[in-house]
Write an enzyme that holds these catalytic residues in place. Sequence first.
Site, PDB file in Angstrom:
ATOM      1  N   SER A 162      -7.114 -39.228   6.686  1.00 50.90           N
ATOM      2  CA  SER A 162      -6.988 -38.084   5.783  1.00 50.90           C
ATOM      3  C   SER A 162      -7.546 -38.462   4.433  1.00 50.90           C
ATOM      4  CB  SER A 162      -5.520 -37.668   5.641  1.00 50.90           C
ATOM      5  OG  SER A 162      -5.346 -36.742   4.583  1.00 50.90           O
ATOM      6  N   TYR A 175       2.865 -40.359   3.546  1.00 44.81           N
ATOM      7  CA  TYR A 175       1.677 -39.908   4.273  1.00 44.81           C
ATOM      8  C   TYR A 175       0.430 -40.643   3.793  1.00 44.81           C
ATOM      9  CZ  TYR A 175      -1.755 -36.682   6.283  1.00 44.81           C
ATOM     10  OH  TYR A 175      -2.796 -36.137   6.991  1.00 44.81           O
TER      11      TYR A 175
END
Length: 286
Positions: A162, A175
């Site tokens: 990501s 995350y």
Amino acid sequence: MTTRVALITGCGKRDGMGRAIALTLAAAGTAVVVTDKQPAGVLNRRQEVLGLADESWGGVDSLVGEITAAGGTATSLLGDVSVAEDARRMVDAAADWRGRLDILVNGAGAPQGLDRQDIEDVPVEVFDFVIAVNLRGTYLMSRYAVPHMRAQRWGRIVNISSQAGQVPVALSTAYSASKAGVLGFTRALSADVAPWGITVNAISPGMVATSRALLSLDPDIDVGAEVKRRGSMLAVGRSGYPRDIAAAVAYLAGDGAGYMTGQTLVLDGGANSSMFAKKPPEAAKP
């Protein structure tokens, strides 16, 4: 030619990248093994709180039906990528299915929820859970896939990271840490396995229109309008879609990417250049 076999994790959701990747690879003639922890994937906190489960979608079983109806070859497995026994079982079952394992796509991601808060409010067990799924899961699936690929001296591993693993993102410590770890893992593993004809690359998506794109618990939010609004701020003028990620995976999984390894392909719609992008006159838009 012997049909190549791809194992793809995180395929349970109808609107997810995993489904798009499986459909794209299958359409190109690859036999695909689609997996998830639960048939239709694990709900994010927004879906859970607002009762947004898609009862009309059968998850990986529905996906297998789609692929076979279109003339492709597919089967499904269930398992938790963060559990060593499950990871080994899924990899070995995929390799046994047609006698080989050529492609591994690590797409499974921890559901969004209590990890998306200020660091003082993220429970330790939630941080550990996100790391376990996103980073440990990528390690475990790769760990058990590599011997199969080394034996045939050819393989492709594609890890879905990501942009949160590369640029600062507020309220995203767990995350971001997990996805940054995936990038470091990708680089290191690529050096270990390159002599066996195995490439290892990562994709770092930015804004992608899936159920993971919105965290708001507002039941009245217009999801389509919000996705369109966010996409309009990007240089390309739209959000990304699962098919965009799938197209990149198809490239990295093919013969044409044999000279590319240890790299990260950023698919963010030009997010970092958006503030400098000159917009065309309204009438000139297609």
